[in-house]
Write a protein that holds these residues in place. Structure first.
Motif, PDB file in Angstrom:
ATOM      1  N   THR A 128      43.471 -17.986  59.780  1.00 46.96           N
ATOM      2  CA  THR A 128      42.281 -18.746  59.388  1.00 46.96           C
ATOM      3  C   THR A 128      42.455 -19.219  57.956  1.00 46.96           C
ATOM      4  O   THR A 128      43.172 -18.617  57.162  1.00 46.96           O
ATOM      5  N   VAL A 129      41.791 -20.307  57.648  1.00 46.30           N
ATOM      6  CA  VAL A 129      41.775 -20.764  56.268  1.00 46.30           C
ATOM      7  C   VAL A 129      40.329 -21.146  55.936  1.00 46.30           C
ATOM      8  O   VAL A 129      39.608 -21.704  56.764  1.00 46.30           O
ATOM      9  N   GLN A 130      39.932 -20.750  54.709  1.00 43.93           N
ATOM     10  CA  GLN A 130      38.560 -21.037  54.287  1.00 43.93           C
ATOM     11  C   GLN A 130      38.541 -22.185  53.293  1.00 43.93           C
ATOM     12  O   GLN A 130      39.469 -22.338  52.500  1.00 43.93           O
ATOM     13  N   ASN A 131      37.497 -22.956  53.350  1.00 42.60           N
ATOM     14  CA  ASN A 131      37.360 -24.085  52.433  1.00 42.60           C
ATOM     15  C   ASN A 131      36.892 -23.564  51.072  1.00 42.60           C
ATOM     16  O   ASN A 131      35.736 -23.746  50.683  1.00 42.60           O
ATOM     17  N   GLN A 132      37.835 -22.931  50.407  1.00 42.55           N
ATOM     18  CA  GLN A 132      37.504 -22.246  49.171  1.00 42.55           C
ATOM     19  C   GLN A 132      38.792 -22.210  48.337  1.00 42.55           C
ATOM     20  O   GLN A 132      39.860 -21.876  48.862  1.00 42.55           O
ATOM     21  N   SER A 135      41.176 -19.147  48.513  1.00 42.89           N
ATOM     22  CA  SER A 135      41.807 -18.934  49.813  1.00 42.89           C
ATOM     23  C   SER A 135      42.958 -19.935  50.020  1.00 42.89           C
ATOM     24  O   SER A 135      44.050 -19.582  50.490  1.00 42.89           O
ATOM     25  N   PHE A 185      39.033 -30.173  56.769  1.00 40.59           N
ATOM     26  CA  PHE A 185      37.698 -29.547  56.647  1.00 40.59           C
ATOM     27  C   PHE A 185      36.601 -30.591  56.846  1.00 40.59           C
ATOM     28  O   PHE A 185      35.604 -30.331  57.502  1.00 40.59           O
ATOM     29  N   LYS A 190      33.391 -27.669  59.019  1.00 35.54           N
ATOM     30  CA  LYS A 190      33.287 -26.208  59.068  1.00 35.54           C
ATOM     31  C   LYS A 190      33.887 -25.642  57.797  1.00 35.54           C
ATOM     32  O   LYS A 190      34.763 -26.263  57.203  1.00 35.54           O
ATOM     33  N   ASP A 191      33.475 -24.427  57.429  1.00 31.53           N
ATOM     34  CA  ASP A 191      34.027 -23.815  56.222  1.00 31.53           C
ATOM     35  C   ASP A 191      35.210 -22.904  56.501  1.00 31.53           C
ATOM     36  O   ASP A 191      35.982 -22.574  55.617  1.00 31.53           O
ATOM     37  N   THR A 192      35.311 -22.470  57.759  1.00 32.78           N
ATOM     38  CA  THR A 192      36.461 -21.651  58.143  1.00 32.78           C
ATOM     39  C   THR A 192      37.075 -22.265  59.402  1.00 32.78           C
ATOM     40  O   THR A 192      36.347 -22.581  60.357  1.00 32.78           O
ATOM     41  N   GLU A 194      40.222 -22.042  62.335  1.00 35.37           N
ATOM     42  CA  GLU A 194      41.348 -21.295  62.905  1.00 35.37           C
ATOM     43  C   GLU A 194      42.579 -22.197  62.909  1.00 35.37           C
ATOM     44  O   GLU A 194      42.504 -23.356  63.321  1.00 35.37           O
TER      45      GLU A 194
END
Ligand code: ADP
Ligand code: MG
Length: 404
Positions: A128-132, A135, A185, A190-192, A194
Motif C-alpha cells: 500500500t502507499v499513502q498520499n503522504q 510514506s 492519487f 483515495k488516500d491509500t 493498494e
C-alpha cells in the motif's frame, strides 16, 4: 437450469469491442443479444438487439437480463462478483464469477499463479502507499536501495498500461516519483491505494495463452487451447500480435497442464486469457483476464473457430472443437487512430494489401491510447506477415518514425 433451445438469448455485461465481436458470433447462430453498458453509443450497444443503458453494477438492470436471457457473460472485469454470484443461483453466468474476485486484483492473481506453480516476477513486499509525503519518501528510498528496476502498478483498475510507474532505481528522482504518484492519487480519489511492485523483467518476448473451458452434455470437462500468440507492446498498450508457429514457446505442455488444473478447480466455462513473459527459458505469469482478449483478434480470420465463436459455444453448452489455424497471421492495433472519415486514404491504403482485414469498432471519439480498431494480415509465409504488418505500422504511425 434452463434447457437448451436454438433461439437462445445471451446477455453481455460490458459494451466494448470485445462485446461487439462476441455479439457478431452470437448473431450468426440466430441468438438474441442483450448488452448492458452505461454508454448508449458503446461499440456493442450500437449493434445488439437489446441495449440496456445502466451502470455495470445496476442490480435492477442485471436482474432484467437474468429474467429475460438464457445465459449471461461479461466482456471485462469491472463487474461486482458478489452480485453475479448471487444471480448465478438463477441463471448460468460464465465464466465463474469467483475468478473475478481474483483477476480484478494483481496481488491476488499473482498469488493464484504462484499456487499453481507458475513463476511470477520478483515482488517487493510493500502493498500500500499513502498520499503522504513521509510514506512516499520512505517507499522511494527503500526502492532505490535495491538497485533493481521496478514497475509499480495499482492492484486494481489499471488497463492498457494505465496507472503504472516505471521506477528505474538508478535514475528516477524523488520529485518525478512524487508527481507520478500524485496523478494516480488524483485519479483514484483515495488516500491509500493498494499497489504491487514488481521487478521489471528484461524479457526476450511476451506471449498470451487463450484457453476455453468446456463442459459437454455428459458433464465431462475439458480445455481447448489456442496457439500462444507473441505480443509486442508500446507504452504499455498492445501494438501487435503474431501467430508464428515457428517461435515455439518451450515448456508449453507443462504450462498448459497448470492452466488446466487451475481452470478445472474453478469449473471454468468459456475463455480465459493469461499473459506471460519469456526470459531465459523461464515463463513468468503477468496477468489474467477471464474473457476474450485483444491478442486473440487474429483468430477471427486465421482460425477455423475464433475466440469469440468458442466462447459463445462454450457458454451456451454447444459442442466445441479444437481450434486450428489455417494460416500465419499478424494483428496490428489501431490505437488513438482518427475517425475513418478523417483519413479515408489510410483505410484504402490498408485494404490494398491482399488477405488484409480491417476492423473498426465505431467508437465516437479517438482519444489518446484508445483502441479504435485493428488490422489482421494472413499470409502463407510468416515473413510476409511480418513485412506487411511492419509496413502498415510505419504508414499508420508515421509520426513515431519521423526521426528514425
Ligand atoms: P495492463 O493491465 O495495463 O495490460 P500489464 O501488467 O499487462 O498491465 O502491463 C502492460 C505491459 O507493460 C506489459 O504487457 C509489458 O509489456 C509491460 N510490463 C508490465 N509488467 C512488466 C514487468 N514486470 N516487466 C517488464 N515489463 C512489464
Ligand atoms: Mg496486460
Amino acid at each position: 437450469m434452463k434447457n437448451f433451445k436454438l433461439k437462445k438469448t445471451i446477455g453481455i455485461i460490458g459494451g466494448g469491442q470485445l462485446g461487439r465481436m462476441m455479439a457478431y458470433e452470437a448473431y450468426k447462430m440466430g441468438f438474441f443479444v442483450y448488452v448492458l453498458d452505461p454508454d448508449p453509443d458503446a461499440p456493442a450497444m450500437q449493434i445488439c438487439h437489446k441495449p440496456i443503458v445502466a451502470s455495470y453494477d445496476d442490480e435492477g438492470a442485471i436482474f432484467q437480463m437474468v429474467k429475460e436471457c438464457d445465459v449471461i457473460t461479461y466482456e471485462f472485469e469491472n463487474v461486482n462478483p458478489e452480485l453475479l454470484l448471487e444471480f448465478r443461483k438463477e441463471i448460468p453466468i460464465h465464466p465463474n464469477p469467483e475468478i473475478l474476485k481474483i483477476s480484478k486484483n494483481r496481488n491476488k492473481e499473482k498469488e493464484l499463479a504462484h499456487r499453481y506453480g507458475i513463476s511470477i516476477p520478483k515482488i517487493f513486499p510493500i502493498r500500500t502507499v499513502q498520499n503522504q509525503k513521509e510514506s512516499i519518501e520512505t517507499l522511494y528510498h527503500e526502492l532505490r536501495k535495491t538497485n533493481i528496476d521496478w514497475i509499480i502498478k495499482t492492484a486494481e483498475g489499471g488497463y492498457d498500461g494505465k496507472f503504472q510507474i516505471f521506477f528505474p532505481s538508478q535514475t528516477i528522482t524523488l520529485s518525478d516519483f512524487e508527481q507520478k504518484l500524485s496523478e494516480i492519487f488524483r485519479a483514484f480519489k483515495k488516500d491509500t491505494i493498494e499497489i504491487i511492485i514488481e521487478e521489471r523483467l528484461n524479457f526476450s518476448f511476451e506471449f498470451s495463452v487463450i484457453s476455453c473451458g468446456i463442459k459437454d452434455q455428459n458433464g465431462n470437462y475439458r480445455i481447448e487451447f489456442f496457439h500462444p500468440f507473441i505480443n509486442y507492446h508500446k507504452d504499455g498498450i498492445l501494438r501487435k500480435t503474431f501467430l508464428s508457429l515457428q517461435k515455439e514457446v518451450q515448456f508449453l505442455e507443462e504450462l498448459q497442464n497448470k492452466i488446466t488444473q487451475l481452470m478445472r478447480d474453478f469449473d471454468y466455462i468459456g475463455l480465459l486469457t493469461i499473459e506471460f513473459f519469456y526470459k531465459e527459458n523461464e515463463i513468468f505469469f503477468n496477468e489474467m483476464a477471464p474473457r476474450p482478449h485483444n491478442s486473440g483478434h487474429l483468430t477471427i480470420e486465421a482460425y477455423d473457430y475464433s475466440q469469440f465463436h468458442q466462447h459463445v459455444r462454450a457458454i451456451s453448452k454447444l459442442p466445441v472443437h479444437k481450434p486450428k489455424p489455417h494460416s500465419y497471421a499478424g494483428m496490428l492495433n489501431l490505437v488513438s487512430f482518427n475517425r475513418i472519415d478523417e483519413q479515408p486514404y489510410l483505410v484504402e491504403e490498408i485494404l490494398k494489401y491482399p488477405k488484409t482485414y480491417f476492423h473498426y469498432y465505431g467508437k465516437k471519439e479517438a482519444k489518446q491510447k484508445r483502441k479504435m480498431g485493428h488490422i489482421t494480415v494472413l499470409q502463407s509465409e510468416f515473413h510476409h506477415v511480418q513485412t506487411i504488418i511492419e509496413e502498415l505500422e510505419r504508414k499508420i504511425y508515421a509520426h513515431e518514425f519521423i526521426n528514425q
